[in-house]
Structure formats: structure tokens, C-alpha cells
Design a protein around this motif. Structure first.
Motif, PDB file in Angstrom:
ATOM      1  N   LEU A  46       0.828  -1.209   0.000  1.00 27.04           N
ATOM      2  CA  LEU A  46       0.000   0.000   0.000  1.00 27.04           C
ATOM      3  C   LEU A  46       0.860   1.257   0.000  1.00 27.04           C
ATOM      4  CD1 LEU A  46      -2.809  -1.028   2.511  1.00 27.04           C
ATOM      5  CD2 LEU A  46      -3.107  -0.514   0.088  1.00 27.04           C
ATOM      6  N   ALA A  47       1.964   1.236   0.732  1.00 22.71           N
ATOM      7  CA  ALA A  47       2.852   2.398   0.762  1.00 22.71           C
ATOM      8  C   ALA A  47       3.487   2.646  -0.598  1.00 22.71           C
ATOM      9  CB  ALA A  47       3.925   2.193   1.829  1.00 22.71           C
ATOM     10  N   ILE A  48       3.909   1.569  -1.280  1.00 20.44           N
ATOM     11  CA  ILE A  48       4.522   1.733  -2.607  1.00 20.44           C
ATOM     12  C   ILE A  48       3.508   2.307  -3.588  1.00 20.44           C
ATOM     13  CG2 ILE A  48       5.505   0.489  -4.557  1.00 20.44           C
ATOM     14  CD1 ILE A  48       6.753  -1.454  -2.543  1.00 20.44           C
ATOM     15  N   LEU A  49       2.300   1.738  -3.612  1.00 22.40           N
ATOM     16  CA  LEU A  49       1.282   2.244  -4.530  1.00 22.40           C
ATOM     17  C   LEU A  49       0.879   3.671  -4.178  1.00 22.40           C
ATOM     18  CD1 LEU A  49      -0.982  -0.927  -4.841  1.00 22.40           C
ATOM     19  CD2 LEU A  49       0.791  -0.136  -6.401  1.00 22.40           C
ATOM     20  N   PHE A  52       3.322   6.203  -5.552  1.00 23.81           N
ATOM     21  CA  PHE A  52       3.131   6.542  -6.961  1.00 23.81           C
ATOM     22  C   PHE A  52       2.130   7.682  -7.117  1.00 23.81           C
ATOM     23  CE2 PHE A  52       4.562   2.057  -7.894  1.00 23.81           C
ATOM     24  CZ  PHE A  52       5.702   2.439  -8.575  1.00 23.81           C
ATOM     25  N   VAL A  53       1.107   7.690  -6.265  1.00 25.35           N
ATOM     26  CA  VAL A  53       0.082   8.726  -6.351  1.00 25.35           C
ATOM     27  C   VAL A  53       0.581  10.054  -5.796  1.00 25.35           C
ATOM     28  CG1 VAL A  53      -2.252   9.331  -5.622  1.00 25.35           C
ATOM     29  CG2 VAL A  53      -1.726   6.970  -6.222  1.00 25.35           C
ATOM     30  N   LEU A  54       1.436   9.998  -4.766  1.00 24.95           N
ATOM     31  CA  LEU A  54       1.865  11.219  -4.086  1.00 24.95           C
ATOM     32  C   LEU A  54       3.105  11.861  -4.698  1.00 24.95           C
ATOM     33  CD1 LEU A  54       1.329  10.157  -0.357  1.00 24.95           C
ATOM     34  CD2 LEU A  54      -0.244  11.328  -1.900  1.00 24.95           C
ATOM     35  N   LEU A 232       3.107   4.501 -14.341  1.00 24.54           N
ATOM     36  CA  LEU A 232       2.317   4.020 -13.210  1.00 24.54           C
ATOM     37  C   LEU A 232       1.714   5.176 -12.427  1.00 24.54           C
ATOM     38  CD1 LEU A 232       4.571   1.092 -11.952  1.00 24.54           C
ATOM     39  CD2 LEU A 232       2.330   0.900 -13.010  1.00 24.54           C
ATOM     40  N   SER A 233       2.504   6.238 -12.227  1.00 27.06           N
ATOM     41  CA  SER A 233       1.976   7.393 -11.498  1.00 27.06           C
ATOM     42  C   SER A 233       0.790   8.003 -12.233  1.00 27.06           C
ATOM     43  CB  SER A 233       3.075   8.443 -11.314  1.00 27.06           C
ATOM     44  OG  SER A 233       4.117   7.947 -10.512  1.00 27.06           O
ATOM     45  N   PRO A 356      -3.765  -2.953  -9.419  1.00 27.99           N
ATOM     46  CA  PRO A 356      -2.544  -2.141  -9.374  1.00 27.99           C
ATOM     47  C   PRO A 356      -1.268  -2.967  -9.293  1.00 27.99           C
ATOM     48  CG  PRO A 356      -4.193  -1.225  -7.903  1.00 27.99           C
ATOM     49  CD  PRO A 356      -4.724  -2.536  -8.364  1.00 27.99           C
ATOM     50  N   ILE A 357      -1.267  -4.040  -8.494  1.00 29.84           N
ATOM     51  CA  ILE A 357      -0.062  -4.876  -8.390  1.00 29.84           C
ATOM     52  C   ILE A 357       0.244  -5.522  -9.732  1.00 29.84           C
ATOM     53  CG2 ILE A 357       0.893  -6.947  -7.325  1.00 29.84           C
ATOM     54  CD1 ILE A 357      -0.627  -6.257  -4.797  1.00 29.84           C
TER      55      ILE A 357
END
Length: 634
Positions: A46-49, A52-54, A232-233, A356-357
């Protein structure tokens, strides 16, 4: 390894079995580790995904010269504050809905009764309604039923009940109370810490990923990873924005319809839409049930169903392609398998994280050579190119699929382009297998028969005068594979009439196409003759063996062009001899030599002068262009 040749041979034979067993053991070990370590892997994922958003927000603050640490803290705390607010909102709305549910029991009982009356004449529906009613009665027993006298529990013989408090220790009490609260808080804290450190150490983590991917080509690896992270972002941001907008529209629509707690259902619609295919369906069920329970009639339930049926197709089939393409880059079977696997390993959160994964894995497979198999297994790009698909169908003795693909291609493209880019390329693969000794005589005959079937069926189709940039309908995988094929040349749409031809070219068959001695040269020559005939230059096809046996064309004096077709390598001296014999037998004839292999223009020009041919081509489109030019200038 043992020096005994028998032992060494047995070990070599058993090696694939050992490799397969080792691979299965590795997969099982990884799956067990993911399942047993889900309390750690889920927060990290969850932190990795989330990172990407942040990342775009951190970059935006860095551009206005905000220090990295402060920018990361501001973006992360803002994001987690928003998530906390949403969680509190969901909890409040859920509690309110639970408190209001008892008020809707009367309406549900009346609807069940009306359904029972309406389905009295239908045995199956009536039994279904009776089953639902019986289950409801079992779950809610009638407490007003009198207890017979003389039995335990009656007024004459009451039960002796003694109330005693449980003797639980302090630690047990604290664990029972704090356990359900501390676990989500601990998971949230891990996600927060990992997200902060990933954003702070982003460059260092990128360098380590480059090191793991291989530094043989540092420039290419760096560009690939940066491109993957950027893609991905953008994808996650677009998906997040679309799903939030979808939830807002659903929530507003439910509020307008009059459904209680529309905010809760809007948030649930946003969350469940991250689940592919079934997410939108799942998010529809609860609002429909509540609508059926609230409204004495069926108007509200129908309105809710109509809302989802209108909004979801617009979001999925109109807005999504505009934002990030027609798909996530995943094959449908990969999406379903990924959702099943991650839901089994990590529960409901795994179902949300599945897409997402899997997208991350596919992007890595497309950019990192060592992980190419991920793109093949999970991606939506065709595993085989159109020529490979064509040749595989010929080997399987199944020309029907190749004919269907050809017809699909011809909806927007010319037949000569399909022959050049697909069939000739497949023939070259067959020729290479033949040169290696991989094709025996029976398999050669099967491939040759299938090839003749394909050419004859496609040649019977009407001439396609409309040109385009690609196949526009049909199987998506085949269309995607055809996208890489270049556009048709304008000559592919040219058809000469007898009035356009000079006297010598007005014979019934002014072109003679001669195939070489290879088993697949006949198919290439048949395609050449067919293409010329479809554009106004009728051709007769003969083999070199027929000419050597003394067989002659129907009208030797009426031949204006001789085309020699070579798929397999042949000595230049032999080709030069064939050209001279053709000129000697038919004075004034034009001679075209087709080498159906790609060569650079300088080599083609040198070979043409060496062979003394009027034209030397490497494609059927080039042969058609040269033949039409000869006919016009004669």
C-alpha cells in the motif's frame, strides 16, 4: 557429474523435471511467504502504490523550493488526513444505516408477502419466496409462542438462573478491548512510515532497482525505470480521479433519488470500482437492497438500478479510454486470476490491490529484459506476431483461423500488404525450419496444402480499394497485432483495365510467373500471380521443374513479363542463366526477379545489375509496382 555416459544422459533427461519441481517449489514458497507475512507485505505494498500517487505532489512542492523533507511530510499528512476523514465518514454513515434498519422490516415483510401472492401460480418462484420466508422465521423465532405447562421453563417449573460476572484478568480485558483498535492503527502507522521513507529515499531506491535490473546498459535501464514509474503514477492518478468522480456522481444521484445515506454508498462505489469487472456489480447490491426496503413500491429500486446502468458504461467505455487507454494493459484472464490469487492471499484488501499490483508487474515485464515473461503471461499484447500466428496455424493444419485473420485484415487494408507482412514472413519461417531439417516431407505437404487453401480463399475475395491504417474490427488481440504493420502503398488500390494496356499486354495472360524448386516457393509464386491478376495483369504460374521437362506456356508470344520467384537461397549464376534463357526464348520480354527477403537498396541495385534483370524486388507490393510501371510504359 559422473563420468559414466549412461548416468550423464539420465541426468540430462531428468534435468527438465528437476527444473519444473524447483519452479513449483519456488512459487509455493513465495505464496506461503506472502500469506504468512501479509501483516508486513500489505502495508509495504500500500505504501509503494500510495507513493506513486503522491510523487507528483512532492514534485510540485519541490518546484517552489520547499525542502524535500517538509514537502514529503505535507503531502503524506494531507493524504492520510483525507483518508482518515473518509474512514470516519464511512463509520458514521454505517452506524446511522444500522440504526435505521429496524424501521424497514415492515416494508420488507410486506414486499415478501406481495411477491408470494404474485408468484402463487409459479412453482419455482413460489418455492424460492417460501424458502426466504422460512429462513427469516428461523433467524427471528417467535418469542410469543406459549410454553406448555409442566415443562421446564413454564410458570410452574421456572429455570433457576444465576448471573455471575466473568473472571477475566486485566491483560485479557485490555486485549479484548484494545485488539480491534490497535491492529488497524498499527497497520496505518506502518503505511505512514513506509510511505514517508519511500518518498524521502526515492532516488536511492531507484538506483538500487537499476542495480538489480542490471547495469549493462545504464542509459536504457534508467530510461525504462523512469518511464515505468511515470506511467504508473499517471495511471494510478487517472484511476483514482475517475473513481472519485464516479463515486461523487453515484452519491449525488442516490441523494437525488432519495435513498438514505447516499454518501456511504458513493464512497463504497469509489472503493469497489478499483476491483475489476465485479466491483461495480458489488457496489450496486447494497443500494438496491436498501432501496427495496425503504420504498413501499419498486420505483426507487428501479431508479437506483438505472443510475448504475447508465453511469458505469459511460465511465468504463467512454471516459476510461480517454484517460489511460482502452485497458489497463492486462489480459482479461490475467485480471481474473490476479483478483482470485490476491484475494486468497490477502483477503478483501488483496482484491482491491490486485489490479494495481498486476499493472506494476506488467510494466516491469515490458521494460526489464529479465522479467519479459511477466508481460507474456499477464499483458494484453499478443504473445505471437501475426506472421508467427499464421505459421503456427499452417503447422497445425488449421487454415480456417488464418483465413479469418486475413478477412479481418482486409476490412481496412489491401491483400498485397497482408501477403507481404504476414504470409511471406510466415513462409520465411517455414523455409528456415526446412533449412534446419525441422520439417519432414509429410509436414511440408501439410503446410503446403494449408497455404494453398489460404491463398485460394483470400484471392476469391473482391478487390479492396479502400486503404487505411489498420484493422478496425474483430478480435482485439489480432487487431493489436496488426497495428505494427505499416500502411498500404497507393499502388495497392490501382486496377488496370484492358483499355489501359498496350497491345502486347492485352493477351489473355501477359505475365508468366515461374517458381523455384523449393516446396514453399510455389505458394509465394501463387500469391504473386494472384496479386497481378487482381490488378488487371492476368498471370499463368509454372514451376522451374515444368519448364525443364519441356512444358511451355499457353501462348509464348503473348507473354510481356516473366517473373522469377525465389524464396530459398539460390546461386546467382543459376538465376542469371534463367534470365538469359527467358530473354532468348521471348524476345523483348521484361524480366522481374523476386527475392522474398529484406535487403538494403544498395544490395538490390547491385544484384539487379549482376543478374541483368529489368527489376529486382523483395516484396509483392514492389513486384506489383514494377509490373504496373512496365505495363504503362510499354
Amino acid at each position: 557429474m559422473s563420468d559414466d555416459p549412461i548416468t550423464a544422459r539420465l541426468l540430462r533427461q531428468a534435468m527438465p523435471v528437476f527444473t519444473t519441481l524447483a519452479s513449483c517449489l519456488l512459487v509455493i514458497t513465495i505464496a506461503a511467504a506472502l500469506y504468512l507475512g501479509r501483516d508486513i507485505f500489505v502495508p509495504v505494498t500500500l505504501a509503494i502504490l500510495l507513493s506513486f500517487v503522491l510523487v507528483p505532489g512532492v514534485r510540485l512542492l519541490r518546484r517552489i523550493r520547499v525542502p524535500r523533507a517538509l514537502a514529503v511530510l505535507v503531502v503524506v499528512l494531507t493524504a492520510f488526513g483525507a483518508l482518515l476523514g473518509v474512514a470516519l465518514l464511512i463509520a458514521n454513515e454505517t452506524a446511522q444505516l444500522a440504526a435505521d434498519l429496524p424501521r424497514y422490516q415492515v416494508t420488507m415483510r410486506e414486499k415478501i408477502g406481495s411477491l408470494k401472492e404474485a408468484t402463487a401460480g409459479s412453482g419455482t418462484l413460489s418455492r424460492m419466496v417460501d424458502m426466504v420466508q422460512d429462513l427469516s422465521a428461523e433467524l427471528q423465532p417467535d418469542l410469543k409462542t406459549p410454553i406448555p405447562e409442566g415443562t421446564a421453563g413454564s410458570a410452574a417449573h421456572p429455570f433457576h438462573v444465576q448471573i455471575a460476572s466473568a473472571k477475566a484478568g486485566l491483560l485479557g480485558t485490555l486485549g479484548a478491548v484494545a485488539g480491534p483498535i490497535l491492529h488497524p492503527l498499527a497497520t496505518t502507522g506502518l503505511i505512514l512510515i513506509f510511505t514517508i521513507f519511500i518518498l524521502l529515499q526515492r532516488e536511492d531506491l531507484r538506483n538500487r532497482a537499476i542495480r538489480l535490473a542490471g547495469t549493462g546498459d545504464l542509459r536504457r535501464t534508467t530510461a525504462a525505470i523512469d518511464d515505468a514509474v511515470g506511467r504508473l503514477s499517471r495511471f494510478f492518478l487517472a484511476q483514482l480521479g475517475l473513481n472519485i468522480a464516479y463515486g461523487i456522481v453515484i452519491g449525488f444521484g442516490l441523494w437525488w433519488i432519495g435513498l438514505p445515506n447516499p454518501i456511504l454508498f458513493g464512497v463504497l462505489a469509489t472503493v469497489f470500482r478499483f476491483v475489476p469487472y465485479v466491483g461495480a456489480v458489488i457496489s450496486t447490491v447494497l443500494p438496491l437492497i436498501v432501496a427495496a426496503a425503504v420504498d413501499p413500491g419498486w420505483t426507487m429500486a428501479i431508479a437506483v438500478a438505472a443510475l448504475f446502468l447508465i453511469v458505469e458504461p459511460i465511465a468504463g467505455h467512454v471516459i476510461e479510454p480517454l484517460l489511460y487507454g482502452h485497458s489497463t494493459g492486462l489480459s482479461p484472464i490475467a485480471v481474473i486470476l490476479a483478483a482470485t490469487l490476491w484475494a486468497f492471499l490477502w483477503g478483501p484488501i488483496g482484491l482491491v490491490l490486485a489490479t494495481p499490483i498486476t499493472v506494476c508487474l506488467v510494466v516491469l515485464g515490458r521494460h526489464i529484459d529479465r522479467l519479459w515473461y511477466l508481460d507474456v503471461i499477464l499483458g494484453d499484447r499478443p504473445a505471437l506476431s501475426p506472421p508467427e500466428i499464421f505459421y503456427q496455424r499452417m503447422l497445425a493444419g488449421d487454415p480456417a483461423e488464418a483465413i479469418d485473420q486475413g478477412q479481418l485484415f482486409l476490412k481496412a487494408r489491401a491483400l498485397v500488404t497482408y501477403y507481404d507482412e504476414v504470409v511471406l514472413a510466415g513462409l520465411l519461417m517455414a523455409q528456415e525450419d526446412l533449412s534446419r531439417g525441422s520439417l519432414d516431407r509429410s509436414r511440408q505437404d501439410e503446410v503446403g496444402t494449408a497455404l494453398r487453401t489460404v491463398v485460394s480463399r483470400l484471392g476469391a475475395l473482391p478487390v479492396q480499394r479502400r486503404t487505411g491504417s489498420g484493422a478496425s474490427a474483430g478480435n482485439s488481440e489480432t487487431s493489436a497485432a496488426f497495428d505494427a504493420i505499416g500502411p498500404d502503398r497507393q499502388v495497392a488500390a490501382t486496377v488496370l483495365s484492358p483499355a489501359d494496356l498496350p497491345a502486347r499486354w492485352q493477351a489473355p495472360r501477359p505475365v508468366l510467373c515461374v517458381s523455384s524448386r523449393g516446396p514453399f516457393d510455389e505458394a509465394a509464386t501463387l500469391m504473386l500471380g494472384q496479386i497481378l491478376g487482381r490488378h488487371g495483369l492476368s498471370a499463368q504460374v509454372m514451376s522451374m521443374a515444368q519448364l525443364r521437362r519441356g512444358e511451355t506456356p499457353e501462348n509464348l508470344s503473348g507473354i510481356a513479363l516473366v517473373c522469377f520467384s525465389y524464396l530459398e537461397p539460390v546461386s546467382l549464376s543459376q538465376i542469371r542463366l534463367n534470365v538469359r534463357q527467358a530473354r532468348r526464348a521471348i524476345p523483348g520480354v521484361k524480366v522481374l526477379v523476386g527475392f522474398w527477403r529484406e535487403r538494403d537498396p544498395a544490395t538490390i541495385d547491385r544484384l539487379r545489375r549482376t543478374l541483368s534483370a529489368d527489376a529486382l524486388v523483395t516484396t509483392l507490393n514492389g513486384a506489383l509496382d514494377a509490373a504496373l510501371t512496365f505495363a504503362r510504359r510499354a
